[in-house]
Write a protein that holds these residues in place. Structure first.
Motif, PDB file in Angstrom:
ATOM      1  N   ILE A  39      45.478  44.810  17.210  1.00 50.16           N
ATOM      2  CA  ILE A  39      44.542  45.537  18.062  1.00 50.16           C
ATOM      3  C   ILE A  39      45.370  46.470  18.932  1.00 50.16           C
ATOM      4  CG2 ILE A  39      42.841  45.356  19.920  1.00 50.16           C
ATOM      5  CD1 ILE A  39      42.160  42.556  18.886  1.00 50.16           C
ATOM      6  N   GLY A  40      44.975  47.740  18.972  1.00 45.97           N
ATOM      7  CA  GLY A  40      45.696  48.697  19.801  1.00 45.97           C
ATOM      8  C   GLY A  40      45.163  50.105  19.633  1.00 45.97           C
ATOM      9  N   ARG A  41      45.957  51.090  20.098  1.00 49.71           N
ATOM     10  CA  ARG A  41      45.544  52.490  20.028  1.00 49.71           C
ATOM     11  C   ARG A  41      45.917  53.169  18.713  1.00 49.71           C
ATOM     12  NH1 ARG A  41      48.254  55.815  23.665  1.00 49.71           N
ATOM     13  NH2 ARG A  41      49.791  54.224  24.068  1.00 49.71           N
ATOM     14  N   LEU A  42      46.909  52.638  17.983  1.00 45.38           N
ATOM     15  CA  LEU A  42      47.352  53.277  16.743  1.00 45.38           C
ATOM     16  C   LEU A  42      46.277  53.196  15.665  1.00 45.38           C
ATOM     17  CD1 LEU A  42      51.067  52.159  16.199  1.00 45.38           C
ATOM     18  CD2 LEU A  42      50.223  54.418  16.799  1.00 45.38           C
ATOM     19  N   GLU A  43      46.171  54.242  14.894  1.00 49.05           N
ATOM     20  CA  GLU A  43      45.197  54.259  13.790  1.00 49.05           C
ATOM     21  C   GLU A  43      45.553  53.247  12.707  1.00 49.05           C
ATOM     22  OE1 GLU A  43      42.258  55.847  13.479  1.00 49.05           O
ATOM     23  OE2 GLU A  43      42.526  56.564  15.527  1.00 49.05           O
ATOM     24  N   VAL A  47      41.974  46.994  14.325  1.00 49.32           N
ATOM     25  CA  VAL A  47      40.972  47.258  15.368  1.00 49.32           C
ATOM     26  C   VAL A  47      41.571  48.315  16.284  1.00 49.32           C
ATOM     27  CG1 VAL A  47      39.626  46.290  17.260  1.00 49.32           C
ATOM     28  CG2 VAL A  47      40.083  44.904  15.233  1.00 49.32           C
ATOM     29  N   VAL A  48      41.024  49.535  16.204  1.00 45.90           N
ATOM     30  CA  VAL A  48      41.542  50.673  16.962  1.00 45.90           C
ATOM     31  C   VAL A  48      40.644  50.886  18.180  1.00 45.90           C
ATOM     32  CG1 VAL A  48      42.106  53.127  16.890  1.00 45.90           C
ATOM     33  CG2 VAL A  48      42.414  51.715  14.848  1.00 45.90           C
ATOM     34  N   LEU A  49      41.250  50.836  19.361  1.00 43.11           N
ATOM     35  CA  LEU A  49      40.490  50.971  20.599  1.00 43.11           C
ATOM     36  C   LEU A  49      40.426  52.404  21.097  1.00 43.11           C
ATOM     37  CD1 LEU A  49      41.691  47.781  22.465  1.00 43.11           C
ATOM     38  CD2 LEU A  49      39.620  48.104  21.118  1.00 43.11           C
ATOM     39  N   GLY A  50      41.046  53.331  20.408  1.00 46.21           N
ATOM     40  CA  GLY A  50      41.036  54.730  20.826  1.00 46.21           C
ATOM     41  C   GLY A  50      42.275  55.048  21.641  1.00 46.21           C
ATOM     42  N   ASP A  51      42.591  56.335  21.724  1.00 46.08           N
ATOM     43  CA  ASP A  51      43.843  56.719  22.376  1.00 46.08           C
ATOM     44  C   ASP A  51      43.647  57.259  23.784  1.00 46.08           C
ATOM     45  OD1 ASP A  51      42.667  59.088  21.762  1.00 46.08           O
ATOM     46  OD2 ASP A  51      44.277  59.810  20.473  1.00 46.08           O
ATOM     47  N   SER A  52      42.438  57.218  24.318  1.00 43.76           N
ATOM     48  CA  SER A  52      42.206  57.773  25.650  1.00 43.76           C
ATOM     49  C   SER A  52      42.632  56.833  26.776  1.00 43.76           C
ATOM     50  CB  SER A  52      40.730  58.140  25.821  1.00 43.76           C
ATOM     51  OG  SER A  52      39.928  56.983  25.697  1.00 43.76           O
ATOM     52  N   ASP A  53      42.742  55.531  26.512  1.00 39.28           N
ATOM     53  CA  ASP A  53      43.132  54.556  27.529  1.00 39.28           C
ATOM     54  C   ASP A  53      44.627  54.279  27.409  1.00 39.28           C
ATOM     55  OD1 ASP A  53      43.462  52.492  29.314  1.00 39.28           O
ATOM     56  OD2 ASP A  53      42.196  51.071  28.243  1.00 39.28           O
ATOM     57  N   VAL A  54      45.427  54.896  28.295  1.00 41.48           N
ATOM     58  CA  VAL A  54      46.880  54.725  28.213  1.00 41.48           C
ATOM     59  C   VAL A  54      47.329  53.349  28.695  1.00 41.48           C
ATOM     60  CG1 VAL A  54      47.380  57.188  28.344  1.00 41.48           C
ATOM     61  CG2 VAL A  54      47.215  55.843  30.454  1.00 41.48           C
ATOM     62  N   THR A  55      46.433  52.549  29.281  1.00 44.76           N
ATOM     63  CA  THR A  55      46.796  51.180  29.667  1.00 44.76           C
ATOM     64  C   THR A  55      46.729  50.236  28.475  1.00 44.76           C
ATOM     65  OG1 THR A  55      44.543  50.642  30.367  1.00 44.76           O
ATOM     66  CG2 THR A  55      46.042  51.492  32.051  1.00 44.76           C
ATOM     67  N   HIS A  60      48.805  46.563  20.894  1.00 36.75           N
ATOM     68  CA  HIS A  60      48.677  45.781  22.123  1.00 36.75           C
ATOM     69  C   HIS A  60      48.888  44.293  21.860  1.00 36.75           C
ATOM     70  CE1 HIS A  60      47.403  45.927  26.363  1.00 36.75           C
ATOM     71  NE2 HIS A  60      47.100  44.659  26.151  1.00 36.75           N
ATOM     72  N   LEU A  61      48.259  43.794  20.799  1.00 36.05           N
ATOM     73  CA  LEU A  61      48.418  42.378  20.463  1.00 36.05           C
ATOM     74  C   LEU A  61      48.103  42.151  19.003  1.00 36.05           C
ATOM     75  CD1 LEU A  61      45.297  41.092  20.330  1.00 36.05           C
ATOM     76  CD2 LEU A  61      45.551  41.196  22.777  1.00 36.05           C
ATOM     77  N   CYS A  62      48.475  40.981  18.520  1.00 42.47           N
ATOM     78  CA  CYS A  62      48.160  40.567  17.151  1.00 42.47           C
ATOM     79  C   CYS A  62      47.376  39.272  17.199  1.00 42.47           C
ATOM     80  CB  CYS A  62      49.430  40.364  16.333  1.00 42.47           C
ATOM     81  SG  CYS A  62      50.274  41.910  15.959  1.00 42.47           S
ATOM     82  N   ILE A 112      41.690  44.031  27.557  1.00 45.25           N
ATOM     83  CA  ILE A 112      42.834  44.794  27.069  1.00 45.25           C
ATOM     84  C   ILE A 112      42.766  46.179  27.687  1.00 45.25           C
ATOM     85  CG2 ILE A 112      43.943  45.763  25.037  1.00 45.25           C
ATOM     86  CD1 ILE A 112      42.647  43.475  23.432  1.00 45.25           C
ATOM     87  N   GLY A 113      43.729  46.508  28.541  1.00 45.65           N
ATOM     88  CA  GLY A 113      43.669  47.794  29.233  1.00 45.65           C
ATOM     89  C   GLY A 113      42.375  47.885  30.013  1.00 45.65           C
TER      90      GLY A 113
END
Length: 121
Positions: A39-43, A47-55, A60-62, A112-113
């Motif tokens: 889960i994180g911002r990378l495509e 599970v992609v959370l989008g790249d607008s949240d830099v936190t 982010h995690l597995c 997360i963020g």
């Protein structure tokens, strides 16, 4: 022993599907039949959370779906993770790796963020 009080660990068997609800361009829901996912911002994350949240970190995690429980590993995030299971809040902080155990079927909330993921809700 690192088990939630309602956990009935299975010695043999297959992992149960993991159900996720999260907010990205509206409320999304996914059912994942995978042994592990990120889960994180990378495509490239499942599970992609989008790249607008830099936190939220790029990875982010597995999550590891094991018989009897779900293991959440935060070893890379910059802002940490909060996991709520059965009214108990567990946290990691920046630069401190964390390991969380969620029994199958137990609802959990992952903070997360700036985002929130509902697990098994």
């Amino acid at each position: 022993q690192l088990l939630h009080k309602n956990c009935q660990a299975l010695v043999l068997g297959q992992p149960m599907p993991v159900k996720l609800r999260f907010h990205r361009d509206g409320m999304c829901e996914q059912v994942l039949n995978k042994d592990s996912f990120s889960i994180g911002r990378l495509e490239t994350c499942e599970v992609v959370l989008g790249d607008s949240d830099v936190t939220t970190s790029r990875v982010h995690l597995c999550v590891f779906n094991m018989p009897g429980s779900i293991i959440i590993v935060d070893g890379w995030s910059r802002s940490g993770t909060k996991v709520e299971v059965g009214g108990e809040m567990m946290t990691t902080t920046c630069g401190t790796p964390g390991l969380f155990l969620v029994p199958h079927g137990a609802p959990a909330v992952l903070h997360i963020g700036k985002g929130t993921i509902f697990l098994n809700h």
